[in-house]
Design a protein around this motif. Sequence first.
Motif, PDB file in Angstrom:
ATOM      1  N   GLU A  56       0.770  -1.237   0.000  1.00 16.51           N
ATOM      2  CA  GLU A  56       0.000   0.000   0.000  1.00 16.51           C
ATOM      3  C   GLU A  56       0.805   1.292   0.000  1.00 16.51           C
ATOM      4  N   TRP A  57       1.914   1.348   0.726  1.00 15.70           N
ATOM      5  CA  TRP A  57       2.515   2.654   1.010  1.00 15.70           C
ATOM      6  C   TRP A  57       3.831   2.913   0.311  1.00 15.70           C
ATOM      7  N   LYS A  58       4.512   1.886  -0.124  1.00 14.60           N
ATOM      8  CA  LYS A  58       5.789   2.106  -0.806  1.00 14.60           C
ATOM      9  C   LYS A  58       5.605   2.902  -2.088  1.00 14.60           C
ATOM     10  N   ARG A  59       4.502   2.635  -2.787  1.00 15.73           N
ATOM     11  CA  ARG A  59       4.264   3.376  -4.032  1.00 15.73           C
ATOM     12  C   ARG A  59       4.009   4.855  -3.757  1.00 15.73           C
ATOM     13  N   ILE A  60       3.387   5.175  -2.610  1.00 15.40           N
ATOM     14  CA  ILE A  60       3.193   6.581  -2.240  1.00 15.40           C
ATOM     15  C   ILE A  60       4.536   7.224  -1.943  1.00 15.40           C
ATOM     16  N   GLN A  61       5.365   6.528  -1.204  1.00 10.97           N
ATOM     17  CA  GLN A  61       6.713   7.032  -0.930  1.00 10.97           C
ATOM     18  C   GLN A  61       7.461   7.305  -2.228  1.00 10.97           C
ATOM     19  N   ASN A  62       7.329   6.390  -3.174  1.00 12.70           N
ATOM     20  CA  ASN A  62       8.052   6.538  -4.437  1.00 12.70           C
ATOM     21  C   ASN A  62       7.479   7.625  -5.337  1.00 12.70           C
ATOM     22  N   GLN A  63       6.232   8.055  -5.096  1.00 11.46           N
ATOM     23  CA  GLN A  63       5.689   9.199  -5.811  1.00 11.46           C
ATOM     24  C   GLN A  63       6.370  10.493  -5.382  1.00 11.46           C
ATOM     25  N   ILE A  64       6.800  10.528  -4.149  1.00 13.62           N
ATOM     26  CA  ILE A  64       7.363  11.748  -3.573  1.00 13.62           C
ATOM     27  C   ILE A  64       8.880  11.773  -3.675  1.00 13.62           C
ATOM     28  N   PHE A  65       9.512  10.655  -3.312  1.00 17.96           N
ATOM     29  CA  PHE A  65      10.962  10.607  -3.164  1.00 17.96           C
ATOM     30  C   PHE A  65      11.610   9.709  -4.209  1.00 17.96           C
ATOM     31  N   ILE A  66      12.802  10.110  -4.611  1.00 21.85           N
ATOM     32  CA  ILE A  66      13.683   9.231  -5.370  1.00 21.85           C
ATOM     33  C   ILE A  66      14.466   8.487  -4.296  1.00 21.85           C
ATOM     34  N   THR A  67      14.020   7.318  -3.909  1.00 27.72           N
ATOM     35  CA  THR A  67      14.401   6.736  -2.633  1.00 27.72           C
ATOM     36  C   THR A  67      15.761   6.052  -2.636  1.00 27.72           C
ATOM     37  N   GLN A  68      16.239   5.855  -1.415  1.00 30.71           N
ATOM     38  CA  GLN A  68      17.467   5.135  -1.115  1.00 30.71           C
ATOM     39  C   GLN A  68      18.702   5.771  -1.724  1.00 30.71           C
ATOM     40  N   LYS A  69      18.704   7.089  -1.836  1.00 31.61           N
ATOM     41  CA  LYS A  69      19.899   7.791  -2.272  1.00 31.61           C
ATOM     42  C   LYS A  69      20.642   8.337  -1.063  1.00 31.61           C
ATOM     43  N   LEU A  70      21.859   8.785  -1.297  1.00 35.46           N
ATOM     44  CA  LEU A  70      22.648   9.388  -0.235  1.00 35.46           C
ATOM     45  C   LEU A  70      22.093  10.764   0.116  1.00 35.46           C
ATOM     46  N   PRO A  71      22.361  11.259   1.332  1.00 35.61           N
ATOM     47  CA  PRO A  71      21.840  12.580   1.719  1.00 35.61           C
ATOM     48  C   PRO A  71      22.321  13.719   0.831  1.00 35.61           C
ATOM     49  N   THR A  72      23.442  13.540   0.140  1.00 35.68           N
ATOM     50  CA  THR A  72      23.964  14.597  -0.717  1.00 35.68           C
ATOM     51  C   THR A  72      23.268  14.653  -2.071  1.00 35.68           C
ATOM     52  N   GLU A  73      22.441  13.688  -2.412  1.00 34.99           N
ATOM     53  CA  GLU A  73      21.776  13.642  -3.707  1.00 34.99           C
ATOM     54  C   GLU A  73      20.364  14.217  -3.614  1.00 34.99           C
ATOM     55  N   TYR A  74      19.876  14.696  -4.772  1.00 34.04           N
ATOM     56  CA  TYR A  74      18.527  15.259  -4.809  1.00 34.04           C
ATOM     57  C   TYR A  74      17.508  14.145  -4.684  1.00 34.04           C
ATOM     58  N   THR A  92      21.703  28.467   1.410  1.00 29.47           N
ATOM     59  CA  THR A  92      22.955  28.708   0.691  1.00 29.47           C
ATOM     60  C   THR A  92      24.167  28.023   1.308  1.00 29.47           C
ATOM     61  N   GLU A  93      24.065  27.607   2.570  1.00 31.62           N
ATOM     62  CA  GLU A  93      25.238  27.051   3.237  1.00 31.62           C
ATOM     63  C   GLU A  93      25.013  25.654   3.827  1.00 31.62           C
ATOM     64  N   TRP A  94      23.810  25.371   4.309  1.00 32.02           N
ATOM     65  CA  TRP A  94      23.592  24.124   5.029  1.00 32.02           C
ATOM     66  C   TRP A  94      23.218  22.960   4.130  1.00 32.02           C
ATOM     67  N   VAL A  95      22.358  23.193   3.164  1.00 29.85           N
ATOM     68  CA  VAL A  95      21.855  22.074   2.359  1.00 29.85           C
ATOM     69  C   VAL A  95      22.904  21.616   1.352  1.00 29.85           C
ATOM     70  N   PRO A  96      22.839  20.353   0.912  1.00 24.90           N
ATOM     71  CA  PRO A  96      23.725  19.900  -0.161  1.00 24.90           C
ATOM     72  C   PRO A  96      23.574  20.792  -1.400  1.00 24.90           C
ATOM     73  N   PRO A  97      24.643  21.011  -2.125  1.00 24.94           N
ATOM     74  CA  PRO A  97      24.606  21.938  -3.266  1.00 24.94           C
ATOM     75  C   PRO A  97      23.505  21.664  -4.284  1.00 24.94           C
ATOM     76  N   VAL A  98      23.113  20.402  -4.495  1.00 21.03           N
ATOM     77  CA  VAL A  98      22.105  20.106  -5.513  1.00 21.03           C
ATOM     78  C   VAL A  98      20.753  20.731  -5.181  1.00 21.03           C
ATOM     79  N   TYR A  99      20.511  21.065  -3.904  1.00 19.98           N
ATOM     80  CA  TYR A  99      19.225  21.636  -3.510  1.00 19.98           C
ATOM     81  C   TYR A  99      19.184  23.160  -3.639  1.00 19.98           C
ATOM     82  N   ARG A 100      20.310  23.797  -3.684  1.00 22.00           N
ATOM     83  CA  ARG A 100      20.351  25.247  -3.529  1.00 22.00           C
ATOM     84  C   ARG A 100      19.596  26.001  -4.617  1.00 22.00           C
ATOM     85  N   PRO A 101      19.624  25.587  -5.877  1.00 22.51           N
ATOM     86  CA  PRO A 101      18.837  26.318  -6.870  1.00 22.51           C
ATOM     87  C   PRO A 101      17.328  26.273  -6.623  1.00 22.51           C
ATOM     88  N   PHE A 102      16.857  25.310  -5.861  1.00 22.81           N
ATOM     89  CA  PHE A 102      15.422  25.140  -5.638  1.00 22.81           C
ATOM     90  C   PHE A 102      14.924  25.834  -4.358  1.00 22.81           C
TER      91      PHE A 102
END
Length: 225
Positions: free
Chosen positions: A51-69, A213-223
Amino acid sequence: MSEYQRHIEFYSTHWEQNYTDLVSTSEWGDEESAEKYLQKYWLPMAEYDLEWKRIQNQIFITQKLPTEYIFHTPYELLAFRGGCLFGEEDFKKLQECFHSVGDRHFFVIENIFTYKPEPEKSPLPMPEEPPFRMKYPADITWAELISGNFISAMIVDSSNKNFFVFGETASWGRYCANGYLWPVNIVGFLPEHGSRFREKLKVPEKERLEIATEWVPPVYRPFLK
């Protein structure tokens, strides 16, 4: 054996008992309270997969490292200083948001990305921590959320875990990235709910810019600008 028996055995003597304010070191290890909590809020793998994994996968690109989008494209983002899954006040603010979109439950799924420490820095193998999968009613009180002794402390107040948090409507998601250099919590929400989330979760402008501008991983900063 239950799916969560190893959690009770493993976390009952965990080193984080010395670093949380939710449970005193003298009270840590109450297995009865921990098991009752897991009986109520543990999310079985079969239900998650069905039931719920598909909902998670709608939102997140899952199981990536914290530095990735980690969010899919439609979601707008806000970022906050992290260090744990929830503090009391920020949980209550987020709770107002997911109440407003009609969620009856929310889910806390640990991100189990593979991390391999450098051998010269970690000569002894680290024990593999059993990951959490939890399902909570949307109207849960803060007192109840933290009522599971060492289990709830490891979920809510751990300084080294990474979690996906989301509701059943897929309207929003929160990624708790404590495994990053500077711990951050990133909240994504669909544009039609933007005004509600931005109103309830706003932080002072100076702090917002510093995080973006300073705390989040660089891939997030443009957003986040």
